[in-house]
Design an enzyme around this catalytic site. Structure first.
Site, mmCIF file in Angstrom:
data_model
loop_
_atom_site.group_PDB
_atom_site.id
_atom_site.type_symbol
_atom_site.label_atom_id
_atom_site.label_comp_id
_atom_site.label_asym_id
_atom_site.label_seq_id
_atom_site.Cartn_x
_atom_site.Cartn_y
_atom_site.Cartn_z
ATOM 1 N N THR A 71 0.909 -1.303 -0.077
ATOM 2 C CA THR A 71 -0.065 -0.026 -0.099
ATOM 3 C C THR A 71 0.772 1.205 0.055
ATOM 4 O O THR A 71 0.771 2.103 -0.731
ATOM 5 C CB THR A 71 -0.811 -0.126 1.190
ATOM 6 O OG1 THR A 71 -1.761 -1.087 1.114
ATOM 7 C CG2 THR A 71 -1.631 1.249 1.119
ATOM 8 N N ASN A 148 -6.508 -9.948 -6.461
ATOM 9 C CA ASN A 148 -6.878 -10.407 -4.938
ATOM 10 C C ASN A 148 -8.068 -10.938 -4.625
ATOM 11 O O ASN A 148 -8.398 -11.726 -3.830
ATOM 12 C CB ASN A 148 -6.530 -8.952 -4.002
ATOM 13 C CG ASN A 148 -7.180 -7.983 -4.253
ATOM 14 O OD1 ASN A 148 -7.234 -7.497 -5.525
ATOM 15 N ND2 ASN A 148 -8.055 -7.360 -3.450
ATOM 16 N N GLN A 176 -0.057 -10.649 -4.386
ATOM 17 C CA GLN A 176 -0.763 -11.851 -4.237
ATOM 18 C C GLN A 176 0.020 -12.874 -4.836
ATOM 19 O O GLN A 176 -0.600 -14.111 -5.225
ATOM 20 C CB GLN A 176 -2.061 -11.860 -4.863
ATOM 21 C CG GLN A 176 -3.093 -10.961 -3.968
ATOM 22 C CD GLN A 176 -3.307 -11.227 -2.580
ATOM 23 O OE1 GLN A 176 -3.313 -12.498 -2.113
ATOM 24 N NE2 GLN A 176 -3.920 -10.430 -1.663
ATOM 25 N N SER A 195 4.022 -7.226 -0.148
ATOM 26 C CA SER A 195 3.787 -7.186 1.217
ATOM 27 C C SER A 195 4.104 -8.438 2.021
ATOM 28 O O SER A 195 3.707 -9.603 1.385
ATOM 29 C CB SER A 195 2.188 -6.705 1.693
ATOM 30 O OG SER A 195 1.969 -5.499 1.167
ATOM 31 N N ALA A 196 4.803 -8.433 2.870
ATOM 32 C CA ALA A 196 5.383 -9.590 3.799
ATOM 33 C C ALA A 196 4.208 -10.479 4.292
ATOM 34 O O ALA A 196 4.127 -11.924 4.426
ATOM 35 C CB ALA A 196 6.464 -9.364 4.774
ATOM 36 N N HIS A 197 3.155 -9.750 4.847
ATOM 37 C CA HIS A 197 2.111 -10.522 5.544
ATOM 38 C C HIS A 197 1.151 -11.253 4.685
ATOM 39 O O HIS A 197 0.316 -11.830 5.353
ATOM 40 C CB HIS A 197 1.246 -9.462 6.464
ATOM 41 C CG HIS A 197 0.410 -8.592 5.592
ATOM 42 N ND1 HIS A 197 -0.925 -8.945 5.594
ATOM 43 C CD2 HIS A 197 0.539 -7.485 4.995
ATOM 44 C CE1 HIS A 197 -1.593 -7.926 4.852
ATOM 45 N NE2 HIS A 197 -0.748 -7.330 4.386
ATOM 46 N N THR A 233 14.686 4.623 10.185
ATOM 47 C CA THR A 233 15.497 3.612 10.652
ATOM 48 C C THR A 233 14.733 2.125 9.956
ATOM 49 O O THR A 233 13.767 1.804 10.076
ATOM 50 C CB THR A 233 15.335 3.353 12.239
ATOM 51 O OG1 THR A 233 15.537 4.837 12.719
ATOM 52 C CG2 THR A 233 15.887 2.244 12.883
ATOM 53 N N CYS A 321 -10.105 -4.305 1.879
ATOM 54 C CA CYS A 321 -9.910 -3.004 1.594
ATOM 55 C C CYS A 321 -11.193 -2.504 1.069
ATOM 56 O O CYS A 321 -11.091 -1.176 0.822
ATOM 57 C CB CYS A 321 -8.748 -2.773 0.855
ATOM 58 S SG CYS A 321 -7.213 -3.181 1.849
#
Lengths: 398, 398
Positions: A71, A148, A176, A195-197, A233, A321
């Protein structure tokens, strides 16, 4: 829970990702941009993670930028374009892109965003893409790797060839795809986001693959991190978890794809047989092995969802979403489906270790809900989920 | 390591924050915007975390937006201003703001960014602020709560009053304040930003406190999350760790501030006595209890840093976001210090549980390094840190 079937929304943290996060958070939490020994160690590990992930997805490490997820990346791309395109340059965006691409594009470029239609199965029209690129001055095209909501694979390879012929860049939202299919030639695109999740990594992590065309891309200013592309960071624990998750999944992909697709296909056969009036969407197109989007008879898909939840199955009415009655699916709309059908849609998305028994149980549970809703006057199966039945409509607009 | 003195760069993950992250990642990883029971549970916990954090910092929960941290927030603020200010509106930014404020402001608003000077101790000039607000059409003022390099507390309360008289908004980057000082009236500012990893929370998490003036603020589009202010799957594990970290620290703040300031002050006395030619910067101003920024004799602060690292002490040459020979500190420059002095500066920043013995040992180690560097021809104390001595200059420009 009997079955978690919402992997396209998010996935549980994989065991290897959990271990990697903890090890990094416990031992390598130092600021990689600081200069003492332990910071140097964290920096080295971060760069090793970049090299490993780059090798896994098939790009040079210097093209890989870590960030907070797709996103962020998709929004940042369109802000960058708003800053750098000349006033007569336009973009073309597939009609089924995730809202974070569509909405970001429109917010940044307004009427300079052209839409590329899809067919009734939700597949991008390459003819329409070619025609747009011939007629208009298109600087960038956005075509997601796989949708998705439907799971339909998009012809991004062919789109890339067409873009190359016209000198346009290709942006591919692959949120996806990674972790579900081999990376293939995705890294040949100019701006790839993930996205990792979505594949067992920690939330709040993702990556962008940049081509030379985006050498000047800067999404956050204020420090030299990520070669100046993104100040702030570095989140090494989340990066470590992301790489660990993908490292584990990638060798399993072809066997998982085969066995899971077989389970998903059996599920769809059961559904069509056991639930008269149900329709699988995108069934004629190549699809992800984990996703099934279908219409149930009758317009109240939320009642199905809450009843399935009460039976221990997590499914969705589409994308988290864009779910909600005031915001029906733009994906179904693009596929020529009616407003009424948008209220009949249910998405199920399995995972790498979903068992065939879970798929079967889900099919039976859906059939059971269908019978329950067919029988008026019969007391509803509420269990302890009273609060979820007929939920507050406000819940869906938040 | 004998002593970690770089808490202003980042902090180790607090035990309570670690527990909270794990519990959330293990049990409440579901997408809070999905609609089944477990997702509803995650949503409820996320909103409870918002309420608790809002109560801890003294604002209404609906003013609290979760994000990836202060760098994101400060960049997003200035992009928002670029989109919403009229062409004749300007902003005023203190000369000692973090690079993620200064660079973002300049990138978005260019010549419409005016600088508010500081005095020789690094304290914002309220007279200059008033004068700028009287002469120019200023829409927003950026004054950080406390400086990351000097630890000097800025007069943000007084700046807020002055802004209110002139109808300007006050943006306060409070990344170094939360977790170290009571939140006080910070939430009265219009746009307050913070990062969890500065006070023991997970990296990749932070929050923004918005006033009504920023009702339309949207930093990421593509979903209804965070009341539409920031789309993207919510990172509840990181939020949970952030709240747990602050929950633990806040009741300890006044006692920690007292004991740590005493240790830090003794450290500075030892330093001045034992290292002729050393100078404490910002000493005449009110400062954070954990920070000491000082000049060492001789221009090669990196040699001090690597020798201290070899002795087991982690310190820095200033901000990790601006360290490096080609990018000397804008903070020291604003305080009227010379280019040469920027090469003499060392920052130490202790933590909540840094012992007085660690502070004493650090003072002795610094004295030892001073003696070592004084004696030419004497073999250098390298230990196993050869690679860190006279590090590759490229290391500092990455």
């Amino acid at each position: 829970m009997h079955g978690y079937f919402d992997h396209n929304a998010t996935t549980p943290l994989a065991e290897a990702a959990r271990r990697a996060w903890l090890e990094a958070a416990d031992a390598h939490w130092h600021n990689p941009s600081s200069l003492y020994r332990e910071a140097g160690g964290a920096k080295r590990l971060l760069e090793e993670a970049r090299e490993e992930l780059a090798a896994l997805v098939g790009c040079e490490p210097n093209r890989m930028v870590f960030n907070s997820g797709a996103t962020e990346a998709n929004n940042a791309l369109y802000r960058h374009l708003a800053d750098t395109l000349s006033a007569d340059e336009k973009v073309a965006v597939s009609a089924v892109e995730h809202p974070c691409v569509r909405d970001a594009a429109r917010a940044s470029l307004g009427a300079r965003v052209l839409e590329i239609p899809v067919d009734r199965d939700g597949v991008l029209s390459l003819e329409a893409l070619s025609s747009i690129l011939e007629k208009e001055k298109i600087s960038l095209v956005s075509v997601m790797a796989t949708n998705n909501e439907t799971g339909v694979l998009q012809p991004w390879r062919e789109a890339l060839e067409i873009c190359r012929r016209h000198g346009a860049s290709l942006h591919c939202d692959a949120a996806q795809w990674f972790g579900k299919l081999p990376p293939s030639a995705l890294a040949e695109c100019d701006f790839v986001t993930a996205s990792a999740h979505k594949f067992g990594g920690a939330k709040g992590a993702g990556f962008i693959i940049l081509s030379d065309r985006f050498r000047d891309f800067t999404c956050q200013r204020g420090g030299p991190q990520e070669s100046g592309h993104r100040a702030g960071t570095e989140n090494y624990p989340a990066v470590a978890s992301m790489v660990a998750a993908l490292r584990e999944l990638q060798p399993r992909l072809s066997s998982v794809a085969q066995s899971q697709a077989a389970s998903r296909d059996r599920f769809e056969e059961c559904l069509l047989q056991g639930l008269p009036g149900s329709v699988i969407l995108g069934a004629a197109a190549p699809r992800l092995w984990n996703t099934s989007l279908f219409l149930v008879p009758g317009p109240r898909n939320l009642r199905w969802l809450t009843r399935l939840s009460a039976r221990g199955f997590a499914v969705s009415t589409g994308s988290a979403c864009s779910s909600g009655k005031n915001n029906p699916s733009h994906v179904l709309e693009a596929m020529g489906r009616s407003f009424e059908e948008m209220g009949q849609v249910i998405r199920v998305s399995g995972g790498w270790d979903t068992s065939s028994a879970e798929w079967e149980a889900l099919a039976k549970a859906i059939q059971g809900v269908g019978k329950e809703l067919e029988a008026p006057g019969k007391p509803e199966h509420t269990g302890d989920t009273v609060s979820l039945l007929d939920p507050d409509p406000d819940l869906f607009t938040k």
